[in-house]
Design a protein around this motif. Structure first.
Motif, PDB file in Angstrom:
ATOM      1  N   ALA A  69       9.831   3.120-120.887  1.00  0.00           N
ATOM      2  CA  ALA A  69       8.874   2.587-121.871  1.00  0.00           C
ATOM      3  C   ALA A  69       7.490   3.206-121.668  1.00  0.00           C
ATOM      4  O   ALA A  69       7.059   3.453-120.540  1.00  0.00           O
ATOM      5  N   ALA A  70       6.802   3.466-122.774  1.00  0.00           N
ATOM      6  CA  ALA A  70       5.447   4.043-122.718  1.00  0.00           C
ATOM      7  C   ALA A  70       4.522   3.146-121.900  1.00  0.00           C
ATOM      8  O   ALA A  70       4.527   1.930-122.051  1.00  0.00           O
ATOM      9  N   ARG A  71       3.702   3.776-121.048  1.00  0.00           N
ATOM     10  CA  ARG A  71       2.722   3.030-120.249  1.00  0.00           C
ATOM     11  C   ARG A  71       1.301   3.298-120.722  1.00  0.00           C
ATOM     12  O   ARG A  71       0.353   2.675-120.267  1.00  0.00           O
ATOM     13  N   ALA A  72       1.167   4.251-121.643  1.00  0.00           N
ATOM     14  CA  ALA A  72      -0.146   4.547-122.236  1.00  0.00           C
ATOM     15  C   ALA A  72       0.070   4.952-123.680  1.00  0.00           C
ATOM     16  O   ALA A  72       1.074   5.592-124.007  1.00  0.00           O
ATOM     17  N   THR A  73      -0.865   4.578-124.520  1.00  0.00           N
ATOM     18  CA  THR A  73      -0.798   5.021-125.908  1.00  0.00           C
ATOM     19  C   THR A  73      -2.179   5.449-126.371  1.00  0.00           C
ATOM     20  O   THR A  73      -3.188   4.970-125.863  1.00  0.00           O
ATOM     21  N   VAL A  74      -2.197   6.382-127.314  1.00  0.00           N
ATOM     22  CA  VAL A  74      -3.448   6.831-127.924  1.00  0.00           C
ATOM     23  C   VAL A  74      -3.271   6.818-129.433  1.00  0.00           C
ATOM     24  O   VAL A  74      -2.350   7.450-129.965  1.00  0.00           O
ATOM     25  N   LEU A  75      -4.129   6.092-130.117  1.00  0.00           N
ATOM     26  CA  LEU A  75      -4.116   6.086-131.576  1.00  0.00           C
ATOM     27  C   LEU A  75      -5.183   7.048-132.088  1.00  0.00           C
ATOM     28  O   LEU A  75      -6.297   7.083-131.566  1.00  0.00           O
ATOM     29  N   GLU A 118      14.474   7.810-125.314  1.00  0.00           N
ATOM     30  CA  GLU A 118      14.903   8.605-124.163  1.00  0.00           C
ATOM     31  C   GLU A 118      13.920   8.514-123.000  1.00  0.00           C
ATOM     32  O   GLU A 118      14.260   8.850-121.861  1.00  0.00           O
ATOM     33  N   GLY A 119      12.700   8.069-123.271  1.00  0.00           N
ATOM     34  CA  GLY A 119      11.720   7.869-122.213  1.00  0.00           C
ATOM     35  C   GLY A 119      10.438   8.651-122.416  1.00  0.00           C
ATOM     36  O   GLY A 119      10.467   9.867-122.567  1.00  0.00           O
ATOM     37  N   VAL A 120       9.304   7.930-122.448  1.00  0.00           N
ATOM     38  CA  VAL A 120       7.988   8.557-122.556  1.00  0.00           C
ATOM     39  C   VAL A 120       7.020   7.799-121.645  1.00  0.00           C
ATOM     40  O   VAL A 120       7.261   6.637-121.304  1.00  0.00           O
ATOM     41  N   ASP A 121       5.952   8.468-121.264  1.00  0.00           N
ATOM     42  CA  ASP A 121       4.891   7.811-120.497  1.00  0.00           C
ATOM     43  C   ASP A 121       3.645   7.620-121.352  1.00  0.00           C
ATOM     44  O   ASP A 121       3.017   6.574-121.310  1.00  0.00           O
ATOM     45  N   ILE A 122       3.286   8.665-122.109  1.00  0.00           N
ATOM     46  CA  ILE A 122       2.088   8.640-122.950  1.00  0.00           C
ATOM     47  C   ILE A 122       2.502   8.885-124.395  1.00  0.00           C
ATOM     48  O   ILE A 122       3.133   9.902-124.700  1.00  0.00           O
ATOM     49  N   LEU A 123       2.167   7.957-125.268  1.00  0.00           N
ATOM     50  CA  LEU A 123       2.570   8.026-126.669  1.00  0.00           C
ATOM     51  C   LEU A 123       1.344   8.224-127.550  1.00  0.00           C
ATOM     52  O   LEU A 123       0.400   7.432-127.499  1.00  0.00           O
TER      53      LEU A 123
END
Length: 204
Positions: A69-75, A118-123
């Motif tokens: 699951a993503a642990r960081a996101t940027v809009l 499939e798995g991401v860290d930063i979205l």
């Protein structure tokens, strides 16, 4: 010096790019972001906001992949800016295990869902696509540690603002950092929602 207290992998990249002296904005903002506070980061163009966003996000995630699951996101405002930011992130994360994913709006939403699964860290995403993914249960926000909004003046658009509020309602125990050239009424209104008690770092 804010750079001296960053993760070893980040300092190596800064050295490689010959970035040795932080900007005034970076000197003030990086320690504040590292503290975990919610922040409005207000500074003119070319103050180092995007680099700060990248460095502090990598620092928050300790430069390593964890789980799926993503642990960081940027809009960001639009698809073009999403792709640009993705390229900027890759320059810094290339030799780490961090997985950076950009939601390219030219791709079908089902493809985005399957690749995120499939798995991401930063979205990296626009508010519209992120909200759509949440409605379709295509992104998991339970592990988010930091939520960034880059060049946030676009939040003055009411539809976009509504998307952001809908997204943040599903997020708990997360640091929120908003970057903008100016503090406008749309940003100030966020203090009534997920930016309560947020600090402000402002450089003129």
């Amino acid at each position: 010096m804010p750079f001296k207290k960053l993760h070893f992998d980040i300092k190596e990249k800064l050295s490689e790019f010959e970035i040795t002296i932080p900007t005034l904005f970076q000197t003030k903002s990086i320690p504040a972001i590292k503290s975990g506070a919610n922040l409005f980061c207000i500074a003119p163009k070319d103050s180092g906001k995007t680099t700060t966003l990248i460095l502090t996000t990598m620092q928050k995630l300790k430069c390593e992949e964890v789980g799926v699951a993503a642990r960081a996101t940027v809009l960001v405002e639009n698809n073009e800016k999403a792709l640009e930011l993705y390229e900027a992130f890759i320059k810094f994360t290339r030799h780490t295990s961090l997985r950076v994913y950009v939601c390219d709006e030219k791709q079908h939403i089902d493809l985005l869902k399957s690749e995120i699964f499939e798995g991401v860290d930063i979205l990296i995403s626009t508010p519209k696509t992120m909200n759509k993914l949440l409605l379709l249960e295509g992104v998991n926000t339970t592990q988010l540690k930091i939520f960034n909004i880059d060049d946030a003046t676009f939040l003055s658009n009411k539809t976009v603002n509504a998307d952001v509020l809908a997204i943040t309602q599903s997020i708990h125990k997360c640091q929120f950092v908003i970057y903008s050239e100016k503090m406008n009424p749309a940003l100030q209104r966020l203090e009534s929602y997920f930016m309560q008690f947020a600090r402000k770092i402002a450089i003129k």
